[in-house]
Scaffold this active site. Structure first.
Site, PDB file in Angstrom:
ATOM      1  N   ASP A 441       0.831  -1.214   0.000  1.00  0.00           N
ATOM      2  CA  ASP A 441       0.000   0.000   0.000  1.00  0.00           C
ATOM      3  C   ASP A 441       0.864   1.262   0.000  1.00  0.00           C
ATOM      4  O   ASP A 441       2.065   1.212   0.304  1.00  0.00           O
ATOM      5  CB  ASP A 441      -0.901  -0.037   1.250  1.00  0.00           C
ATOM      6  N   ASP A 498     -10.686   1.987  -4.056  1.00  0.00           N
ATOM      7  CA  ASP A 498     -11.254   1.665  -2.746  1.00  0.00           C
ATOM      8  C   ASP A 498     -12.776   1.609  -2.816  1.00  0.00           C
ATOM      9  O   ASP A 498     -13.425   1.291  -1.815  1.00  0.00           O
ATOM     10  CB  ASP A 498     -10.821   2.698  -1.698  1.00  0.00           C
TER      11      ASP A 498
HETATM   12  C1  DGJ Z   1      -6.000   1.727   1.761  1.00  0.00           C
HETATM   13  C2  DGJ Z   1      -6.349   0.565   0.889  1.00  0.00           C
HETATM   14  O1  DGJ Z   1      -6.818   1.001  -0.346  1.00  0.00           O
HETATM   15  C3  DGJ Z   1      -7.352  -0.310   1.603  1.00  0.00           C
HETATM   16  O2  DGJ Z   1      -7.751  -1.367   0.781  1.00  0.00           O
HETATM   17  C4  DGJ Z   1      -6.734  -0.813   2.872  1.00  0.00           C
HETATM   18  O3  DGJ Z   1      -5.667  -1.671   2.585  1.00  0.00           O
HETATM   19  C5  DGJ Z   1      -6.284   0.353   3.717  1.00  0.00           C
HETATM   20  N1  DGJ Z   1      -5.440   1.251   2.988  1.00  0.00           N
HETATM   21  C6  DGJ Z   1      -5.543  -0.116   4.936  1.00  0.00           C
HETATM   22  O4  DGJ Z   1      -5.062   0.920   5.678  1.00  0.00           O
END
Ligand code: DGJ
Length: 694
Positions: A441, A498
């Site tokens: 991430d 997301d």
């Molecule tokens: C942002 C990501 O896009 C989510 O899927 C998740 O992994 C969160 N971060 C976790 O903090």
């Protein structure tokens, strides 16, 4: 004297030509030319006239337009010497080396001690031409701008399509009419970014998804880029791509652009999309286990967030496996004292409060269910509330008083000590546990664009991949904030967004398909009430939209009704039965006659079968569905077309269209010319059609 070079991919020809020893310009780019075409003649024919108010010699729109030759637009190179004074380079040919697929051109500016190298690599199977520019200097110089080989945009085009977006709204196509002056897109956030995916499509007059001519560009760099689409006063159009201006901050003797991927299509936007999809899947991504099908994912983020409890996670894993999941990804919250997003980033040690016996009991349970195990990291980030920060405050990138993002700061990846530390922590976790997947991430923007940061991240990824070649990696940056061929050279999947809202996702993945194949595009079934839109959508739509790409689940399976679980299992079963051919299929965007319908056709490489997803993203203005024209089929072949989910026709669909009760057998010509007549449906529903040639 004229120097000419041609590059062919079988579907396009690119011709370069230069006067004497000057930098060459593209004098032709389009449909394949005959092998005996007289290229010097094309060069002569390409010259534009001179009239009042112009210089006596028209400056070339070369691969690197030179300010020193009075080029009237954006130059391809902007440079300063060590003292800050501008360097106006003028290059002449040193060397040209060409093979069947490669062209390497070297130019020199002896007065300034500079070498410019332009390379082209053509791929006869994917039809992508990869080009790149490098600059060598005898003395350290400051680089303000270096463009990858500069290409002309077509004259017979009214608009360009580049890509905007936002968190939960990635890949929004922006159509901009050509006019005199510059359209400049720049990602200055240190990521390719939600806001500026580095891609451009220039459709020619009348081009649609399925027909007409188009030219396409993708800049394969994750650290922020600049695109310039400029129409000069004389009418010529140029396209430039490079790193975000000024992101190489130090004086140096060597600079290089990232690879620029280009292609020409005579089969509409889909021709460009298929070239990118195939090139990405078959050339850029390296698959640790190429013969293993993409596993159905379960990701626990939206089910538990930071609240990790071993019995709950085990229960969720058991239910996910029963629904068909094959890989369990433990998301954020397993390390340090990470109970929320204010703490612990960079302390990559399993949280003994949540996992007193480490991760092993959870992994053993998951393996016992027949699933593999993946783990979330955000390696480039640090919280001030972390042991690592308390020990190494100097590892942070940028000023101490910078604005925080998600309460976090960025580690300076250009520092070898930072990379060494991260390698050590991640390698230890990977060595101590049977982990086959990392979700990598990157949740905040950089304090400033910095190419060294991206090179540092690439180096860390490359080292981990050498030492842990069986581990797959997913690129996530708050969803789709870091998607590009640079990161995908080191990863195998992108977390596209997301947004698990199936309606939003339908649109995002439709537009992302201009560049991304199914195999790399993650898509999950989210919670019943979507956490980022508040919308409630039917399980059928949610499941089928996830089944359009690399399928996964992200809801808490304990919330599912029996009916929802049954629908999800059925769709997952369908996906597993078909993924072997879907993996290498082309995603073709359909020209839907109804703007409420977002439709695509995934066509097997041998054209023997296809699946069509026709999502009704809004209420139509007309009463009954307009026929949906298919594409890419063999006109003379006959196909059997079946509505996979015909049991979903609502009670208000009272008629008897053939597809509600049986299959349609028709020629490719009929399916492409007339189209398929679907039953009526509610909005927020999707029809899934499967076809096979007979
Ligand atoms: C942002 C990501 O896009 C989510 O899927 C998740 O992994 C969160 N971060 C976790 O903090």
């Amino acid at each position: 004297m004229t120097h000419t070079y041609r590059i062919d991919t079988g579907r396009q020809t690119l011709v370069l030509a230069a006067r004497n020893t000057r930098l060459p310009q593209v004098v032709y780019w389009g449909a394949p030319l005959p092998a005996d075409e007289d290229l010097a003649m094309l060069h002569a024919a390409h010259a534009i006239d001179i009239t009042g108010g112009m210089l006596d010699e028209n400056p070339d729109l070369s691969l690197c337009p030179e300010a020193s030759r009075s080029f009237p637009g954006q130059p391809g190179l902007i440079l300063r010497d060590a003292g800050g004074a501008p360097v106006l380079a003028m290059f002449s040919l040193v060397d040209a080396v060409q093979t069947a697929t490669d062209l390497r051109l070297t130019y020199r500016d002896a007065d300034n001690g500079l070498d410019l190298i332009c390379t082209f690599l053509s791929d006869p199977e994917t039809h992508i031409i990869t080009c790149q520019t490098a600059l060598n200097a005898e003395y350290p110089v400051y680089l303000d701008w270096l463009a990858a080989p500069v290409l002309p945009a077509p004259q017979h085009s009214e608009t360009m399509i580049d890509i905007s977006g936002r968190w939960c709204g990635e890949f929004q196509l922006a159509h901009t009419p050509w006019s005199a002056g510059i359209r400049l897109r720049e990602s200055r956030t240190g990521r390719s970014g939600h806001e500026h995916f580095p891609g451009l499509i220039v459709p020619c007059h009348g081009a649609t998804n399925t027909q007409g001519e188009a030219y396409a560009f993708h800049y394969g760099w994750s650290g922020g880029h600049r695109m310039i689409a400029e129409e000069l006063a004389d009418g010529r159009r140029q396209i430039q791509w490079g790193h975000a201006a000024g992101s190489d901050t130090q004086a140096a003797t060597h600079f290089s652009t990232a690879p620029l991927y280009i292609n020409y299509s005579d089969s509409g936007l889909n021709g460009c999309a298929v070239a990118f999809q195939r090139h990405l899947r078959d050339r850029i991504v390296t698959w640790p286990k190429p013969d293993t099908p993409r596993p159905v994912h379960y990701n626990c983020w939206e089910a538990v967030y930071f609240d990790h409890k071993l019995p709950v996670l085990k229960d969720i894993a058991t239910r996910a496996a029963a629904l068909g999941a094959e890989r369990f990804v433990l998301d954020d919250g397993w390390f340090g004292r990470r109970d929320d997003d204010t703490t612990s980033l960079s302390d990559w040690i399993v949280d003994a409060r949540k996992y007193p016996q480490g991760l092993q009991p959870l992994i053993a349970h998951i393996h016992g269910l027949g699933m593999t195990f993946g783990l979330w990291f955000e390696p480039e980030m640090i919280n001030e509330d972390s042991d690592t920060y308390r020990t190494h405050p100097g590892w942070v990138l940028g000023r101490a008083d910078q604005t925080r993002g998600r309460q976090q700061l960025v580690l300076n990846m250009a520092l070898p000590a930072v990379r060494e530390y991260l390698y050590g922590r991640i390698a230890a976790i990977l060595t101590d546990h049977p982990i086959d997947y990392i979700k990598w991430d990157h949740n905040r923007v950089l304090p400033m664009p910095d190419a060294a940061q991206t090179r540092g991240t690439y180096a860390l990824l490359d080292r981990l991949r050498v030492d842990f070649p069986a581990v797959e990696i997913e690129s996530c940056a708050s969803g789709g904030g870091r998607i590009d061929f640079g990161i995908l050279q080191r990863t195998q999947r992108v977390w596209l967004s997301d947004s698990n809202d199936a309606l939003e996702r339908l649109r995002i993945q439709h537009d992302a398909a201009l560049f991304l194949p199914m195999a790399v595009t993650g898509s999950h079934v989210g919670p019943r009430i979507c956490h980022t839109s508040g919308r409630t959508l039917d399980m059928s739509l949610r499941a089928w939209v996830a089944a359009q790409r690399h399928m996964g689940f992200e809801m808490d399976p304990r919330e599912l009704t029996d009916h929802e679980a049954a629908v999800l299992s059925k769709v997952t079963g369908w996906w597993k039965q078909n993924r072997h051919w879907l993996h290498s299929a082309d995603i073709l965007r359909l020209d839907s006659a109804d703007p409420a319908v977002i439709a695509e056709q995934q066509l097997a490489r041998d054209k023997a079968r296809f699946v069509v997803f026709a999502g009704k993203a809004a209420t139509s203005t007309q009463i009954v569905p307009r026929p949906l024209r298919l594409t890419g089929l063999d006109g003379q072949a006959r196909y059997r077309v079946t509505l996979v989910n015909r049991d979903e026709a609502p009670g208000l669909s009272r008629g008897a269209p053939l597809l509600k009760s049986g299959s349609l057998v028709a020629s490719g010509t009929y399916l492409m010319q007339h189209g398929v007549t679907l039953p009526w449906s509610f909005p927020d529903r999707i029809w899934v059609l499967q076809g096979e040639s007979l």
